[in-house]
Design a protein around this motif. Structure first.
Motif, PDB file in Angstrom:
ATOM      1  N   LEU A 217       0.829  -1.202   0.000  1.00  9.49           N
ATOM      2  CA  LEU A 217       0.000   0.000   0.000  1.00  9.49           C
ATOM      3  C   LEU A 217       0.866   1.256   0.000  1.00  9.49           C
ATOM      4  CD1 LEU A 217      -2.817  -0.978   2.549  1.00  9.49           C
ATOM      5  CD2 LEU A 217      -2.896  -1.062   0.052  1.00  9.49           C
ATOM      6  N   HIS A 218       1.890   1.252   0.837  1.00  2.00           N
ATOM      7  CA  HIS A 218       2.768   2.425   0.880  1.00  2.00           C
ATOM      8  C   HIS A 218       3.413   2.680  -0.481  1.00  2.00           C
ATOM      9  CE1 HIS A 218       2.424   3.496   5.061  1.00  2.00           C
ATOM     10  NE2 HIS A 218       2.740   2.277   5.475  1.00  2.00           N
ATOM     11  N   SER A 219       3.801   1.600  -1.166  1.00  3.56           N
ATOM     12  CA  SER A 219       4.439   1.779  -2.476  1.00  3.56           C
ATOM     13  C   SER A 219       3.473   2.335  -3.506  1.00  3.56           C
ATOM     14  CB  SER A 219       5.018   0.446  -2.967  1.00  3.56           C
ATOM     15  OG  SER A 219       3.982  -0.470  -3.273  1.00  3.56           O
ATOM     16  N   ASP A 220       2.166   2.155  -3.266  1.00  4.58           N
ATOM     17  CA  ASP A 220       1.136   2.726  -4.146  1.00  4.58           C
ATOM     18  C   ASP A 220       0.739   4.139  -3.723  1.00  4.58           C
ATOM     19  OD1 ASP A 220       0.977   0.619  -5.862  1.00  4.58           O
ATOM     20  OD2 ASP A 220      -1.056  -0.003  -5.319  1.00  4.58           O
ATOM     21  N   GLY A 221       1.426   4.660  -2.714  1.00  3.23           N
ATOM     22  CA  GLY A 221       1.110   6.003  -2.247  1.00  3.23           C
ATOM     23  C   GLY A 221      -0.081   6.060  -1.312  1.00  3.23           C
ATOM     24  N   ILE A 222      -0.498   4.896  -0.771  1.00  2.00           N
ATOM     25  CA  ILE A 222      -1.644   4.857   0.146  1.00  2.00           C
ATOM     26  C   ILE A 222      -1.122   4.881   1.571  1.00  2.00           C
ATOM     27  CG2 ILE A 222      -3.562   3.429   0.985  1.00  2.00           C
ATOM     28  CD1 ILE A 222      -3.881   2.371  -1.873  1.00  2.00           C
ATOM     29  N   ASP A 223      -1.540   5.871   2.350  1.00  2.83           N
ATOM     30  CA  ASP A 223      -1.097   5.965   3.741  1.00  2.83           C
ATOM     31  C   ASP A 223      -2.262   5.874   4.723  1.00  2.83           C
ATOM     32  OD1 ASP A 223      -2.332   8.374   3.348  1.00  2.83           O
ATOM     33  OD2 ASP A 223      -0.562   9.609   3.720  1.00  2.83           O
ATOM     34  N   ALA A 224      -3.461   5.566   4.214  1.00  3.32           N
ATOM     35  CA  ALA A 224      -4.630   5.436   5.078  1.00  3.32           C
ATOM     36  C   ALA A 224      -5.531   4.324   4.542  1.00  3.32           C
ATOM     37  CB  ALA A 224      -5.407   6.744   5.163  1.00  3.32           C
ATOM     38  N   VAL A 225      -6.007   3.475   5.446  1.00  4.67           N
ATOM     39  CA  VAL A 225      -6.994   2.442   5.118  1.00  4.67           C
ATOM     40  C   VAL A 225      -8.236   2.741   5.951  1.00  4.67           C
ATOM     41  CG1 VAL A 225      -7.554  -0.020   5.160  1.00  4.67           C
ATOM     42  CG2 VAL A 225      -5.221   0.720   4.601  1.00  4.67           C
ATOM     43  N   ALA A 226      -9.313   3.110   5.297  1.00  3.43           N
ATOM     44  CA  ALA A 226     -10.548   3.366   6.026  1.00  3.43           C
ATOM     45  C   ALA A 226     -11.052   2.062   6.647  1.00  3.43           C
ATOM     46  CB  ALA A 226     -11.597   3.949   5.080  1.00  3.43           C
ATOM     47  N   VAL A 227     -11.704   2.174   7.795  1.00  2.00           N
ATOM     48  CA  VAL A 227     -12.215   0.992   8.495  1.00  2.00           C
ATOM     49  C   VAL A 227     -13.657   1.225   8.902  1.00  2.00           C
ATOM     50  CG1 VAL A 227      -9.953   0.273   9.349  1.00  2.00           C
ATOM     51  CG2 VAL A 227     -11.350   1.823  10.736  1.00  2.00           C
ATOM     52  N   GLU A 228     -14.394   0.140   9.039  1.00  2.00           N
ATOM     53  CA  GLU A 228     -15.782   0.211   9.487  1.00  2.00           C
ATOM     54  C   GLU A 228     -15.838   0.715  10.928  1.00  2.00           C
ATOM     55  OE1 GLU A 228     -17.346  -3.757   7.109  1.00  2.00           O
ATOM     56  OE2 GLU A 228     -16.095  -3.950   8.897  1.00  2.00           O
ATOM     57  N   VAL A 251     -21.162   2.404   9.979  1.00  2.00           N
ATOM     58  CA  VAL A 251     -21.895   1.247   9.462  1.00  2.00           C
ATOM     59  C   VAL A 251     -23.349   1.390   9.894  1.00  2.00           C
ATOM     60  CG1 VAL A 251     -22.189  -1.251   9.674  1.00  2.00           C
ATOM     61  CG2 VAL A 251     -19.893  -0.273   9.468  1.00  2.00           C
ATOM     62  N   ASP A 252     -24.289   1.169   8.970  1.00  2.00           N
ATOM     63  CA  ASP A 252     -25.702   1.153   9.325  1.00  2.00           C
ATOM     64  C   ASP A 252     -26.292  -0.200   8.953  1.00  2.00           C
ATOM     65  OD1 ASP A 252     -26.165   1.216   6.570  1.00  2.00           O
ATOM     66  OD2 ASP A 252     -26.628   3.363   6.535  1.00  2.00           O
ATOM     67  N   ARG A 257     -21.209   2.894   4.974  1.00  2.00           N
ATOM     68  CA  ARG A 257     -21.765   4.025   4.221  1.00  2.00           C
ATOM     69  C   ARG A 257     -20.724   4.513   3.219  1.00  2.00           C
ATOM     70  NH1 ARG A 257     -23.691   8.463   8.201  1.00  2.00           N
ATOM     71  NH2 ARG A 257     -23.264   9.605   6.261  1.00  2.00           N
ATOM     72  N   VAL A 258     -21.015   4.314   1.947  1.00  2.00           N
ATOM     73  CA  VAL A 258     -20.039   4.621   0.908  1.00  2.00           C
ATOM     74  C   VAL A 258     -19.856   6.123   0.741  1.00  2.00           C
ATOM     75  CG1 VAL A 258     -19.398   4.194  -1.496  1.00  2.00           C
ATOM     76  CG2 VAL A 258     -20.621   2.439  -0.212  1.00  2.00           C
ATOM     77  N   ASP A 259     -20.879   6.920   1.033  1.00  2.00           N
ATOM     78  CA  ASP A 259     -20.696   8.373   0.971  1.00  2.00           C
ATOM     79  C   ASP A 259     -19.667   8.824   2.004  1.00  2.00           C
ATOM     80  OD1 ASP A 259     -22.424   7.661   3.069  1.00  2.00           O
ATOM     81  OD2 ASP A 259     -23.436   9.612   3.049  1.00  2.00           O
ATOM     82  N   ALA A 260     -19.735   8.241   3.201  1.00  2.00           N
ATOM     83  CA  ALA A 260     -18.752   8.584   4.235  1.00  2.00           C
ATOM     84  C   ALA A 260     -17.374   8.044   3.877  1.00  2.00           C
ATOM     85  CB  ALA A 260     -19.209   8.026   5.586  1.00  2.00           C
ATOM     86  N   LEU A 261     -17.313   6.897   3.194  1.00  2.00           N
ATOM     87  CA  LEU A 261     -16.034   6.359   2.736  1.00  2.00           C
ATOM     88  C   LEU A 261     -15.375   7.326   1.757  1.00  2.00           C
ATOM     89  CD1 LEU A 261     -13.870   4.185   2.263  1.00  2.00           C
ATOM     90  CD2 LEU A 261     -15.470   3.046   0.693  1.00  2.00           C
ATOM     91  N   ARG A 262     -16.153   7.844   0.831  1.00  2.00           N
ATOM     92  CA  ARG A 262     -15.599   8.810  -0.125  1.00  2.00           C
ATOM     93  C   ARG A 262     -15.048  10.046   0.604  1.00  2.00           C
ATOM     94  NH1 ARG A 262     -16.814   7.874  -5.388  1.00  2.00           N
ATOM     95  NH2 ARG A 262     -18.477   6.354  -5.832  1.00  2.00           N
ATOM     96  N   ALA A 263     -15.761  10.455   1.643  1.00  2.00           N
ATOM     97  CA  ALA A 263     -15.365  11.677   2.347  1.00  2.00           C
ATOM     98  C   ALA A 263     -14.029  11.519   3.071  1.00  2.00           C
ATOM     99  CB  ALA A 263     -16.455  12.072   3.338  1.00  2.00           C
ATOM    100  N   THR A 264     -13.616  10.293   3.391  1.00  2.00           N
ATOM    101  CA  THR A 264     -12.330  10.105   4.073  1.00  2.00           C
ATOM    102  C   THR A 264     -11.148  10.380   3.154  1.00  2.00           C
ATOM    103  OG1 THR A 264     -12.091   7.734   3.512  1.00  2.00           O
ATOM    104  CG2 THR A 264     -13.357   8.303   5.512  1.00  2.00           C
ATOM    105  N   GLY A 265     -11.328  10.206   1.842  1.00  2.00           N
ATOM    106  CA  GLY A 265     -10.230  10.357   0.896  1.00  2.00           C
ATOM    107  C   GLY A 265      -9.241   9.202   0.927  1.00  2.00           C
ATOM    108  N   ALA A 266      -9.550   8.140   1.692  1.00  4.37           N
ATOM    109  CA  ALA A 266      -8.632   6.996   1.780  1.00  4.37           C
ATOM    110  C   ALA A 266      -8.607   6.231   0.466  1.00  4.37           C
ATOM    111  CB  ALA A 266      -9.060   6.066   2.912  1.00  4.37           C
TER     112      ALA A 266
END
Length: 492
Positions: A217-228, A251-252, A257-266
């Protein structure tokens, strides 16, 4: 039970003298209960040892003046409990000893430090495991007393008899080919995932899989993994150890909630879509389609399929990996199905990450031990693992039902979540009592469980996460009664 082929060669002393069973002592009602109880007690106190063969149903029915149906029902109950196993021409054989019910300690109850629950450090699970308790409701803890020892030993002997000398050398870091073939077949039949053995990597469980994923993940430039949220504290700790942030996504009733997932920018998200931990939600079709759109825009899904085989009141749902192969890294193991100590799991990476993750596995340990992999492959190929799973489902359903009944009796205002599948359920309650205080009070009274707030980063209703799979129904009822009394005392 499959014991009739052995009728002509009954062992000596296996007729009316068997355990000194007296036909005159058979009750007028509850005959199967009586016989199952006598046999269970004989196994527990050592009169029937592991490996002992029970009489055929025909012979015992004749000697005791009972119908064969009564004998068969008693044997069936012991088989569902994991104490005996039917073996065609080998008859019905004792394979496991019941664990005695825990006794109340003679000394003063253990006083758990409140900080164990209010300040969960990286070693909090080790500390909680070490804490003494009469009743253990730790979630995700399988019943290790019913590990299929006989089937494992039979498979191991068969593997060793056929094993070539070359197999004992360094192997493929992706894992032994027979196991990768067996897992590919298992995933196709049970999870709807169609992969070739070359697409699989055998790992030492989900924990190692996450550790291997960190540098990729780090090599792909990802430094955050969103979690439930709520979501597994343990998984979050593993991600933090890999220097990855874990922004929470609510989680509901339909899943994350995919809208909240998008908002994280992860750039990635860790999900348990088949049976969300700890709330037990199944991700709905609409949410799955929304996740698919999010992933196709560049996101990566880490799918933790930690207990998808254990379901009771609902049909199976396909894994996300079956719908979105290019953007899902699928993780599974036998820790909840057989035993965590086996340290055997698997991952199915997206094609673009397969080579990097294979290299990560190679340079971590050169691959898992080969012999246990081959034994597990034999269990899968022979059907023994599926038979074990069927036994577990019946056993776990009874324990799940016992916990739901106990919650209704002793925590009548609590709401039960996630009871249709898995090895645990979660209860939330209205009382103005922090769940960390309740968990500490319960442990001081000899009952071990996890506060729901451990698994939250966002505010939410207090609750407890209660594992039931390793606890007999009577002990479950006693433990939940303690929880009810503790909550009432704290609420007063």
């Amino acid at each position: 039970m499959n014991d009739e082929a052995a009728t002509d060669a009954e062992p000596p002393g296996r007729g009316s003298d068997f355990l000194q069973l007296d036909a005159a002592a058979v009750p007028a009602a509850g005959k199967a209960d009586w016989l199952a109880g006598r046999l269970r007690q004989a196994i527990a106190d050592g009169r029937l040892t592991v490996g002992s063969r029970l009489p055929s149903t025909r012979l015992l029915a004749t000697e005791l003046g009972l119908s064969r149906g009564v004998i068969t029902e008693a044997y069936r109950r012991l088989a569902e409990d994991g104490h005996v196993e039917g073996r065609r021409r080998g008859g019905t054989v004792v394979v496991a000893v019941p664990r005695p019910a825990p006794r109340a300690p003679a000394h003063r109850p253990h006083r758990a430090p409140r900080s164990l629950f209010t300040e969960p450090a990286s070693d909090v699970f080790d500390a909680l495991r070490a804490a003494p308790a009469r009743v253990d409701f730790t979630p995700g803890r399988p019943d290790l007393a019913v590990f299929p020892r006989t089937a494992w030993l039979r498979a191991e002997r068969a593997v060793l008899a056929e094993l070539s000398a070359d197999t004992l050398g360094y192997g493929d870091p992706r894992g032994a080919l027979p196991l990768r073939r067996a897992v590919a077949d298992w995933l196709a039949r049970g999870r709807g995932i169609r992969v070739t053995p070359d697409e699989l990597i055998v790992v030492s469980g989900t924990a190692q899989a996450l550790t291997l994923v960190h540098p990729v993940l780090h090599s792909d430039g990802i430094d955050a993994v969103a979690v439930e949220d709520p979501g597994s504290l343990g998984a979050r700790q593993h991600l933090h150890h890999g220097r990855l942030a874990t922004p929470p996504v609510p989680v509901d009733a339909d899943g994350v909630r995919v809208d909240a997932l998008r908002a994280t920018g992860a750039g990635a998200v860790l999900l348990t879509p088949a049976h969300q931990f700890p709330m037990g939600v199944v991700t709905s079709g609409e949410r799955r389609r929304a996740l698919q759109r999010w992933a196709q825009e560049g996101g990566l899904i880490l799918e933790d399929d930690y207990d998808a085989e254990h379901r009771y009141d609902r049909p199976p749902v396909p894994a996300l990996r079956a719908l979105l192969a290019d953007r899902v890294c699928y993780l599974g193991s036998v820790s909840k199905l057989l035993a965590p100590a086996l340290r055997i799991g698997w991952m199915v990476p997206p094609p673009r990450h397969r080579e990097a993750l294979t290299d990560a596995k190679r340079f971590t340990d050169l691959g898992n031990p080969v012999l246990p992999q081959l034994v597990l492959a034999r269990l899968m190929e022979s059907g023994d693992l599926e038979r074990h799973l069927r036994m577990l489902r019946a056993r776990h359903r009874r324990r799940r039902d016992a916990m739901i009944a106990a919650v209704a009796a002793h925590l009548p205002d609590a709401v039960v979540h996630g009871a249709a599948a898995g090895l645990h359920l979660t209860v939330t309650y209205r009382a103005d009592v922090p769940d960390t205080d309740l968990a500490a009070a319960a442990l001081a009274r000899g009952v071990k469980c996890q506060p729901l707030s451990w698994h939250r980063q966002l505010p939410g209703r207090p609750g407890l996460v209660l594992g039931y799979s390793a606890t007999p129904p009577g002990v479950i009822a006693d433990g939940v009664a303690v929880l009810g009394r503790a909550l009432r005392e704290l609420s007063a």
